[in-house]
Each structure stands twice: as structure tokens, then as C-alpha cells.
Design a protein around this motif. Structure first.
Motif, PDB file in Angstrom:
ATOM      1  N   LEU A  32      -0.093 -18.340  10.323  1.00 26.22           N
ATOM      2  CA  LEU A  32      -1.036 -18.083   9.509  1.00 26.22           C
ATOM      3  C   LEU A  32      -0.965 -16.517   8.556  1.00 26.22           C
ATOM      4  O   LEU A  32      -0.770 -16.347   7.415  1.00 26.22           O
ATOM      5  CB  LEU A  32      -2.463 -17.895  10.073  1.00 26.22           C
ATOM      6  CG  LEU A  32      -3.797 -17.529   9.174  1.00 26.22           C
ATOM      7  CD1 LEU A  32      -4.059 -18.646   7.961  1.00 26.22           C
ATOM      8  CD2 LEU A  32      -4.837 -17.280  10.090  1.00 26.22           C
ATOM      9  N   ILE A  33      -0.526 -15.652   9.586  1.00 23.48           N
ATOM     10  CA  ILE A  33      -0.195 -14.276   9.082  1.00 23.48           C
ATOM     11  C   ILE A  33       1.029 -14.280   8.082  1.00 23.48           C
ATOM     12  O   ILE A  33       1.123 -13.604   7.113  1.00 23.48           O
ATOM     13  CB  ILE A  33      -0.071 -13.481  10.166  1.00 23.48           C
ATOM     14  CG1 ILE A  33      -1.360 -13.510  11.119  1.00 23.48           C
ATOM     15  CG2 ILE A  33       0.353 -12.005   9.816  1.00 23.48           C
ATOM     16  CD1 ILE A  33      -2.558 -12.903  10.447  1.00 23.48           C
ATOM     17  N   TYR A  90     -10.444 -16.383   7.298  1.00 34.02           N
ATOM     18  CA  TYR A  90     -11.214 -15.414   6.232  1.00 34.02           C
ATOM     19  C   TYR A  90     -10.840 -14.367   6.768  1.00 34.02           C
ATOM     20  O   TYR A  90     -10.277 -13.246   5.888  1.00 34.02           O
ATOM     21  CB  TYR A  90     -12.481 -15.913   6.422  1.00 34.02           C
ATOM     22  CG  TYR A  90     -13.522 -14.839   5.688  1.00 34.02           C
ATOM     23  CD1 TYR A  90     -13.367 -15.010   4.431  1.00 34.02           C
ATOM     24  CD2 TYR A  90     -14.142 -13.807   6.264  1.00 34.02           C
ATOM     25  CE1 TYR A  90     -14.235 -13.893   3.668  1.00 34.02           C
ATOM     26  CE2 TYR A  90     -14.651 -12.855   5.494  1.00 34.02           C
ATOM     27  CZ  TYR A  90     -14.817 -12.970   4.104  1.00 34.02           C
ATOM     28  OH  TYR A  90     -15.444 -12.029   3.382  1.00 34.02           O
ATOM     29  N   ALA A  91     -10.595 -13.818   8.023  1.00 31.22           N
ATOM     30  CA  ALA A  91     -10.295 -12.320   8.426  1.00 31.22           C
ATOM     31  C   ALA A  91      -8.982 -12.053   7.991  1.00 31.22           C
ATOM     32  O   ALA A  91      -8.827 -10.943   7.740  1.00 31.22           O
ATOM     33  CB  ALA A  91     -10.636 -12.463   9.905  1.00 31.22           C
ATOM     34  N   ALA A  92      -7.941 -12.954   8.137  1.00 29.65           N
ATOM     35  CA  ALA A  92      -6.648 -12.719   7.922  1.00 29.65           C
ATOM     36  C   ALA A  92      -6.435 -12.687   6.379  1.00 29.65           C
ATOM     37  O   ALA A  92      -5.595 -11.875   5.863  1.00 29.65           O
ATOM     38  CB  ALA A  92      -5.947 -14.077   8.387  1.00 29.65           C
ATOM     39  N   THR A  97      -5.975  -5.708   9.716  1.00 32.83           N
ATOM     40  CA  THR A  97      -6.949  -5.433  10.749  1.00 32.83           C
ATOM     41  C   THR A  97      -7.856  -6.170  11.010  1.00 32.83           C
ATOM     42  O   THR A  97      -8.073  -6.493  12.442  1.00 32.83           O
ATOM     43  CB  THR A  97      -7.291  -3.779  10.295  1.00 32.83           C
ATOM     44  OG1 THR A  97      -6.280  -2.898   9.984  1.00 32.83           O
ATOM     45  CG2 THR A  97      -8.103  -3.133  11.424  1.00 32.83           C
ATOM     46  N   GLY A  98      -8.422  -6.904  10.233  1.00 31.82           N
ATOM     47  CA  GLY A  98      -9.397  -7.780  10.504  1.00 31.82           C
ATOM     48  C   GLY A  98      -8.774  -8.929  11.103  1.00 31.82           C
ATOM     49  O   GLY A  98      -9.412  -9.480  12.307  1.00 31.82           O
ATOM     50  N   ALA A  99      -7.580  -9.457  10.914  1.00 32.53           N
ATOM     51  CA  ALA A  99      -6.980 -10.519  11.821  1.00 32.53           C
ATOM     52  C   ALA A  99      -6.775 -10.054  12.947  1.00 32.53           C
ATOM     53  O   ALA A  99      -6.995 -10.888  14.191  1.00 32.53           O
ATOM     54  CB  ALA A  99      -5.877 -10.938  11.041  1.00 32.53           C
TER      55      ALA A  99
END
Length: 390
Positions: A32-33, A90-92, A97-99
Motif C-alpha cells: 500500500l505505501i 484512507y490514512a495512507a 505520518t497518518g499511515a
């Protein structure tokens, strides 16, 4: 036969399903990242954060399990864990930082199903032979988790993307936890009385030695996974990345079947030392095969040999904890073992990655981990190890 006993099949199957996110999430996070930020290094770092945080949080979760039981601890944890995995894409997409924060929270809320299952065995199986067989089956299911999880994640990500893999991991984790927590043994859990002698520090000589043993085995398997990637690159065969750990796990599965039927006479420490010595010697089989057979087909087959001895070591450790952990602190003791394996695995992966440019970096580190396992086993106090005969 232990599988015919009430609740055994359900608990084993549900725990295995519920633990699949342990093996799926790190791989899915890396994919994902990488797709959102384009950085494999960042993806690998955030994926490692999940594994390491989940391992380091195990003793605290085990302490809560002993005090409040699986329903009150793993129930809310499973719900929060699943919700966080669903929100992770969604965070990613917002920021790295959110991820990282979402991955950390997911690891902290992951339900301690493995420690909970091992703490349940003495409550539902009274015969020592049945408990021994259940632990061997438990170890087998653990191996299958780490074969099935990455393969399932890779297939889902290739067809539907890493977001789909995280969604499936969330669903499987919640479903497995529900299967465990709605069972009669989990619902009827009553905390064991906590003796005065059990109220102090748990990580004393006997448990500390066993933690060191599993840290060594974890280092070996973590380095093995990186070595598999090196072999795949050297032979231009991507399949080797999955084949090497899969064959190792197959060897562990065979060892589990053999152990379930018969353990040679002797105490737990004797089996632990013998298994550790065998593991140390067995790691040189694939190393020599890799040296003499550059094509690596023989090397892959040889990986089953250390897998056989790995089962002897891990089963001896778990049986020792089952016999020695004080009442009211068994889940916490098992959690320390999970921390050891997970931390050692992360260390082995990091070291092998750092030394990957060196021709001997990947192959030698698994043997070094096995050597550490043997050294720790030899230092385990003999008088603390109970007899394992049923």
C-alpha cells in the motif's frame, strides 16, 4: 485423539483465521505505501512498525488476559483492530505520518489470540498427553498462518490492490476472534487465583532463558526471509521468495506430526537442548547446498531440515512454560514468548537487510540465530524444566 475433544477444533481453526492479519498486514502495508508514495523503503519501515509494535505489546496484553479474560480484552481489541485496518488506506492517502499512526494503533489493538489459546488449553484438556498434542497442533497452525497469509495477500493485491487485502484481513481477523470469543471456554473464563509468589517479576531466570531461545529462532527465520529474496535475485526466479519459507514451514509441519505421536523419553530441557543443537547443525544443510548447487532447487528442498528441528525447540519451550508459569499469569508468560519470536524476527530481517550487499550476509545470519538459540538453551537451568512425558 485430541481433535475429538470438545472445543479443540473450533478454537484451533478460529484462532488460525483470527491470526491471519498478523502475516497479512505487514505485506499489505508495504504494498500500500509503495503504491501511494512510491517508496519501498518507507513501506518496509512502516510494515516493520506493525510487526514490532504487535510483538512488544504482547506482555501487557497477556497481563490483561490473565486478569480480565479473553472476552473483555480481545473483544474490544478485535473491533478496533478491524476498524483501523479498514481506515488504513484512507490514512495512507493523506500522509505517511497518518499511515504510521494508524499502523501503530492497529498493532496495539490486535487481539492476543495466540496467548489466549495457549492459556485455555489447561482449562479444557486435563491429560498431559492431550495438552502436549494440542500445543503441537497449535504450533502447526502458527506455521500455516505464515504460509497462507502472505500468499493470500499477494494474490488479493495483484488482482484487486492492497486495499482489498487489508479489507479481507480485517474481516478474517474479526471473524476468527468472534469464533474464539463466542466459544464456551472463552465465555466461561474465570481468572485463576493469583498466588502471592506470582505477584512479582515474571521475567526471571527460567522464563528469561526461554525468551532468549525464541529470540534466536526468530532472528534465524527473519534472516531466512531476506536470504530467500537474495536467492530469488541471484537465480532470476521470483518464486524462490515464497518457496524458501514455505518449504521451511513444511518441514516444521512434518516435525509437528512426528512430535504429536511420540516424544522420546527425557525432560523438557533435554529436548530443548537436543532440538537447538539439531537446529544449529541443520542450518548448514541449505548453506552447503547453496554453495554446491547454484541453481538452488536442492537448496530449497534442504530448507525443510531446519524446519524439523525448529518445531522441537518451540514445542519444548511452550510445554515448559505450560508447566512452570504460575497460576494467574500463564497468558502473560506465553505473551513473552510471542514478543521474543517477533522481536527476533524483526532483528533478523533488519540485520539481513543491512548486510544484503555482503555475499555471506544472508546465508550466515540464520546459522548465527541458531547458534544463539543453542547457547541460550544450554544456559537454561536444568532444575526448572519439568518432565514432558505424558
Amino acid at each position: 485423539m485430541v481433535l475429538a475433544r470438545p472445543h479443540v477444533v473450533r478454537l484451533l481453526a478460529a484462532t488460525m483465521v483470527g491470526r491471519l492479519p498478523t502475516a497479512m498486514v505487514p505485506v499489505a502495508v508495504i504494498l500500500l505505501i509503495t503504491t501511494t508514495s512510491g517508496s519501498l523503503a518507507t513501506g518496509g519501515l512502516i510494515g516493520a512498525v506493525y510487526s514490532l509494535t504487535a510483538a512488544l505489546s504482547q506482555p501487557a496484553k497477556g497481563r490483561l488476559l490473565d486478569r480480565y479474560g479473553p472476552v473483555r480484552v480481545s473483544g474490544p481489541g478485535a473491533a478496533l483492530h478491524a476498524a483501523t485496518l479498514l481506515a488504513l488506506p484512507y490514512a495512507a492517502s493523506m500522509h505517511r505520518t497518518g499511515a504510521a499512526a494508524a499502523v501503530t494503533f492497529a498493532a496495539l489493538t490486535a487481539p492476543p489470540l495466540e496467548a489466549g489459546l495457549r492459556a485455555l488449553w489447561p482449562r479444557i484438556l486435563t491429560a498431559p498427553g492431550e495438552r502436549r498434542a494440542a500445543i503441537v497442533l497449535d504450533s502447526t497452525c502458527s506455521g500455516l498462518v505464515f504460509i497462507t497469509g502472505p500468499l493470500l495477500t499477494g494474490a488479493l493485491a495483484a488482482v484487486h490492490g492492497p486495499e482489498a487485502a487489508l479489507t479481507v484481513a480485517a474481516v478474517l481477523g474479526a471473524a476468527g476472534a468472534a469464533g474464539v470469543l463466542t466459544s464456551v471456554p472463552a465465555r466461561s473464563w474465570r481468572p485463576a487465583s493469583r498466588p502471592i509468589r506470582a505477584s512479582g517479576r515474571l521475567l526471571t531466570t527460567w522464563l528469561g532463558g526461554l525468551v532468549a531461545v525464541l529470540t534466536g529462532t526468530g532472528l534465524a527465520t527473519g534472516a531466512m526471509n531476506v536470504w530467500a529474496v537474495q536467492l530469488a535475485d541471484e537465480n532470476d526466479d521470483p518464486a524462490l521468495t515464497g518457496l524458501v519459507p514455505a518449504v521451511f514451514s513444511l518441514g516444521a509441519l512434518i516435525g509437528s506430526v512426528l512430535l504429536a505421536h511420540r516424544i522420546h523419553p527425557g525432560g523438557a530441557r533435554r529436548h530443548l537442548v537436543a532440538g537447538a543443537a539439531g537446529l544449529q547443525a541443520a542450518w548448514f544443510v541449505p548453506l552447503l547446498a547453496a554453495h554446491h548447487h547454484p541453481a538452488s532447487s536442492v537448496t530449497v528442498a534442504a530448507m525443510a531440515v531446519p524446519g524439523l528441528f525448529h518445531t522441537v525447540v518451540t514445542t519444548s519451550v511452550v510445554l515448559t512454560v505450560q508447566a512452570l508459569a504460575p497460576a494467574g499469569r500463564r497468558a502473560e508468560a506465553y505473551a513473552w514468548l510471542i514478543l521474543a519470536g517477533g522481536s527476533g524476527h524483526a532483528l533478523g530481517t533488519a540485520l539481513a537487510g543491512a548486510l544484503s550487499a555482503h555475499p555471506l550476509g544472508g546465508p550466515v545470519l540464520p546459522a548465527l540465530g541458531a547458534a544463539l538459540t543453542l547457547a541460550a538453551a544450554l544456559r537454561t537451568p536444568a532444575h526448572t524444566a519439568p518432565n514432558m512425558r505424558a
